[in-house]
Design a protein around this motif. Structure first.
Motif, PDB file in Angstrom:
ATOM      1  N   MET A 186       0.897  -1.348   0.197  1.00 49.05           N
ATOM      2  CA  MET A 186      -0.225   0.367  -0.225  1.00 49.05           C
ATOM      3  C   MET A 186       0.713   1.138  -0.106  1.00 49.05           C
ATOM      4  N   ALA A 187       1.141   1.580   0.470  1.00 43.92           N
ATOM      5  CA  ALA A 187       2.759   2.296   0.834  1.00 43.92           C
ATOM      6  C   ALA A 187       3.935   2.762  -0.367  1.00 43.92           C
ATOM      7  N   ASN A 188       4.540   2.023  -0.913  1.00 46.23           N
ATOM      8  CA  ASN A 188       4.468   1.783  -2.404  1.00 46.23           C
ATOM      9  C   ASN A 188       3.390   2.333  -3.549  1.00 46.23           C
ATOM     10  N   CYS A 189       2.096   1.630  -3.569  1.00 45.96           N
ATOM     11  CA  CYS A 189       1.416   2.193  -4.205  1.00 45.96           C
ATOM     12  C   CYS A 189       1.540   3.828  -3.897  1.00 45.96           C
ATOM     13  N   ILE A 190       0.817   4.237  -2.487  1.00 42.87           N
ATOM     14  CA  ILE A 190       0.356   5.694  -2.736  1.00 42.87           C
ATOM     15  C   ILE A 190       1.547   6.115  -2.980  1.00 42.87           C
ATOM     16  N   GLU A 191       3.313   6.076  -2.695  1.00 42.27           N
ATOM     17  CA  GLU A 191       4.671   6.675  -3.215  1.00 42.27           C
ATOM     18  C   GLU A 191       4.378   7.021  -4.513  1.00 42.27           C
ATOM     19  N   ASN A 192       4.113   6.081  -5.673  1.00 43.16           N
ATOM     20  CA  ASN A 192       4.779   6.041  -6.983  1.00 43.16           C
ATOM     21  C   ASN A 192       2.920   6.528  -7.287  1.00 43.16           C
ATOM     22  N   GLY A 193       2.385   7.003  -6.763  1.00 41.36           N
ATOM     23  CA  GLY A 193       1.086   7.781  -7.377  1.00 41.36           C
ATOM     24  C   GLY A 193       0.002   6.991  -7.673  1.00 41.36           C
ATOM     25  N   GLY A 194      -0.260   5.837  -6.851  1.00 43.76           N
ATOM     26  CA  GLY A 194      -1.269   4.831  -7.029  1.00 43.76           C
ATOM     27  C   GLY A 194      -2.221   5.538  -5.807  1.00 43.76           C
ATOM     28  N   ILE A 195      -3.278   4.572  -5.921  1.00 47.40           N
ATOM     29  CA  ILE A 195      -4.624   4.761  -5.215  1.00 47.40           C
ATOM     30  C   ILE A 195      -5.022   3.213  -4.500  1.00 47.40           C
ATOM     31  N   VAL A 196      -4.811   3.164  -3.620  1.00 45.63           N
ATOM     32  CA  VAL A 196      -5.569   2.380  -2.742  1.00 45.63           C
ATOM     33  C   VAL A 196      -7.270   2.440  -2.151  1.00 45.63           C
ATOM     34  N   HIS A 197      -8.129   1.725  -2.963  1.00 46.07           N
ATOM     35  CA  HIS A 197      -9.723   1.524  -2.912  1.00 46.07           C
ATOM     36  C   HIS A 197      -9.996   0.763  -1.631  1.00 46.07           C
ATOM     37  N   LEU A 198     -10.602   0.554  -1.983  1.00 46.06           N
ATOM     38  CA  LEU A 198     -11.974  -0.231  -0.865  1.00 46.06           C
ATOM     39  C   LEU A 198     -13.376  -0.222  -1.153  1.00 46.06           C
ATOM     40  N   PHE A 199     -13.200  -2.140  -1.202  1.00 45.58           N
ATOM     41  CA  PHE A 199     -14.374  -1.758  -1.422  1.00 45.58           C
ATOM     42  C   PHE A 199     -15.209  -3.615  -0.610  1.00 45.58           C
ATOM     43  N   GLY A 200     -17.118  -3.174  -0.475  1.00 50.53           N
ATOM     44  CA  GLY A 200     -17.409  -4.807   0.907  1.00 50.53           C
ATOM     45  C   GLY A 200     -18.200  -3.570   0.554  1.00 50.53           C
TER      46      GLY A 200
ATOM     47  N   GLU B 171       0.135   1.202   9.854  1.00 56.32           N
ATOM     48  CA  GLU B 171       1.995   0.658   9.142  1.00 56.32           C
ATOM     49  C   GLU B 171       2.412   1.293   7.910  1.00 56.32           C
ATOM     50  N   THR B 172       1.183   2.183   6.718  1.00 57.97           N
ATOM     51  CA  THR B 172       0.864   2.960   5.474  1.00 57.97           C
ATOM     52  C   THR B 172       1.812   3.473   5.848  1.00 57.97           C
ATOM     53  N   GLY B 173       1.535   4.708   6.768  1.00 58.06           N
ATOM     54  CA  GLY B 173       1.510   6.281   7.347  1.00 58.06           C
ATOM     55  C   GLY B 173       2.689   6.098   7.447  1.00 58.06           C
ATOM     56  N   THR B 174       2.937   5.394   8.224  1.00 54.83           N
ATOM     57  CA  THR B 174       4.423   4.974   8.593  1.00 54.83           C
ATOM     58  C   THR B 174       5.301   5.430   8.090  1.00 54.83           C
ATOM     59  N   ILE B 175       5.500   4.161   7.091  1.00 52.68           N
ATOM     60  CA  ILE B 175       5.929   3.806   6.795  1.00 52.68           C
ATOM     61  C   ILE B 175       6.192   4.844   5.553  1.00 52.68           C
ATOM     62  N   LEU B 176       5.254   5.696   5.206  1.00 51.99           N
ATOM     63  CA  LEU B 176       5.107   7.555   3.301  1.00 51.99           C
ATOM     64  C   LEU B 176       5.997   8.013   4.625  1.00 51.99           C
ATOM     65  N   ASN B 177       5.498   8.075   6.258  1.00 48.34           N
ATOM     66  CA  ASN B 177       6.650   8.802   6.859  1.00 48.34           C
ATOM     67  C   ASN B 177       7.948   8.734   6.862  1.00 48.34           C
ATOM     68  N   GLU B 178       8.239   7.554   7.094  1.00 51.59           N
ATOM     69  CA  GLU B 178       9.695   7.743   7.127  1.00 51.59           C
ATOM     70  C   GLU B 178      10.620   7.977   5.874  1.00 51.59           C
ATOM     71  N   LYS B 179       9.675   7.514   4.662  1.00 51.85           N
ATOM     72  CA  LYS B 179      10.124   7.934   3.736  1.00 51.85           C
ATOM     73  C   LYS B 179      10.160   9.056   2.796  1.00 51.85           C
ATOM     74  N   GLY B 180      10.006  10.071   3.825  1.00 58.91           N
ATOM     75  CA  GLY B 180       9.666  11.592   3.550  1.00 58.91           C
ATOM     76  C   GLY B 180       8.612  12.074   3.031  1.00 58.91           C
ATOM     77  N   LYS B 181       7.333  11.687   2.754  1.00 58.44           N
ATOM     78  CA  LYS B 181       6.644  11.364   2.121  1.00 58.44           C
ATOM     79  C   LYS B 181       5.249  12.197   2.615  1.00 58.44           C
ATOM     80  N   ASP B 182       4.788  13.426   2.390  1.00 62.90           N
ATOM     81  CA  ASP B 182       4.203  14.506   2.851  1.00 62.90           C
ATOM     82  C   ASP B 182       2.981  13.960   3.532  1.00 62.90           C
ATOM     83  N   LEU B 183       2.477  13.788   4.155  1.00 62.62           N
ATOM     84  CA  LEU B 183       0.992  12.982   4.340  1.00 62.62           C
ATOM     85  C   LEU B 183      -0.160  14.255   4.435  1.00 62.62           C
ATOM     86  N   LYS B 184      -0.753  14.145   4.041  1.00 64.13           N
ATOM     87  CA  LYS B 184      -2.091  15.312   3.668  1.00 64.13           C
ATOM     88  C   LYS B 184      -3.117  14.690   5.045  1.00 64.13           C
TER      89      LYS B 184
END
Length: 262
Positions: free
Chosen positions: A36-50, A213-226
């Motif tokens: 999920m983190a790699n997806c968001i970092e690379n400009g992708g989207i994590v979709h959720l369905f139920g 976990e995803t947010g923590t990974i992205l933050n450690e990679k320097g991603k500016d989380l919104k």
């Protein structure tokens, strides 16, 4: 030993389920979070369905205080119930979510799901047409499919879809919600049925583990989380979150354009 009240029994059962998730699903949660983190970092989207009650973790994932830009809840009012037996009823939903062909042709094909994205599919049972076909569609598009379901249920349930597949047969990563097939966990004396469901709490707990976990990974990679922040927090007002909604809409539009060009 003092007999437990029913609510104490319920909380004890829930605590046991959460501990099982912690001890038995750690590897799967970490693997899914990396994807999920790699997806968001690379400009992708994590979709959720139920569908049915499995739409609840989808709604809780985003937008939600503590969640962040990069998630996209896929919610179809026809796959949710708004009254027990009136308009948009639970019986109507049960018919639609079991109908083959609807979830893709009637909904998902118009959503911005692209190659390299992640599609999280929630389903306690994992055999109805809606979650099975959502997962098949995600794989066809080129998304990584993550399933959150009851593996005990999958072990005993027979496939009902014409492909002969269950959700766990299709997903790239499976996270067990560690809930028993019957979902309800509190026994009643003199009855075979149990009361008080547990799968929603388990699914939302898994979801928040993935968000954390995803947010923590992205933050450690320097991603500016919104990040959505409660207006009760000093320095953050309603307008702060409105800007994130605007960013979300921009993200969806740009992603849709990108998909159309591919």
């Amino acid at each position: 030993m003092t007999e437990l009240f029913a609510f104490e029994t319920y909380l004890e059962k829930i605590n046991n389920i959460l501990n099982k998730i912690k001890n038995e699903q750690k590897e799967n949660i970490l693997k899914a979070s990396e994807v999920m983190a790699n997806c968001i970092e690379n400009g992708g989207i994590v979709h959720l369905f139920g569908s049915g009650h499995s739409v609840l973790p989808v709604l809780d994932a985003f937008p939600r205080y503590g969640s962040f830009l990069g998630f996209n809840p896929l919610t179809d009012p026809r796959l949710m119930w708004f009254s027990p037996t009136g308009p948009a009823s639970a019986p109507g939903l049960l018919l639609i979510e079991r109908k083959e062909g609807y979830v893709v042709d009637g909904f998902l094909r118009y959503q911005p799901i692209g190659k390299g994205d992640v599609l999280i599919v929630y389903s306690h049972g994992g055999i109805n047409a809606a979650p099975v076909e959502a997962a098949i569609y995600g794989k066809k598009i080129g998304a990584t499919v993550i399933a959150i379901l009851s593996m005990e249920n999958q072990t005993f349930a027979k496939p009902t879809h014409s492909t002969g597949k269950k959700l766990s047969d299709i997903a790239d990563i499976v996270i067990d919600n560690c809930v028993p097939p019957e979902d309800a966990v509190v026994p009643l004396e003199g009855r075979s049925e149990k009361i008080a469901a547990s799968s929603t709490i388990a699914a939302i707990a898994v979801t928040m583990c993935l968000v954390a976990e995803t947010g923590t990974i992205l933050n450690e990679k320097g991603k500016d989380l919104k990040i959505f922040v409660s207006p009760n927090v000093a320095g953050f007002g309603v307008n702060y979150n409105i800007k994130i909604f605007d960013e979300h809409q921009k993200m969806i539009c740009n992603h849709q354009k990108k998909i159309q060009k591919e």
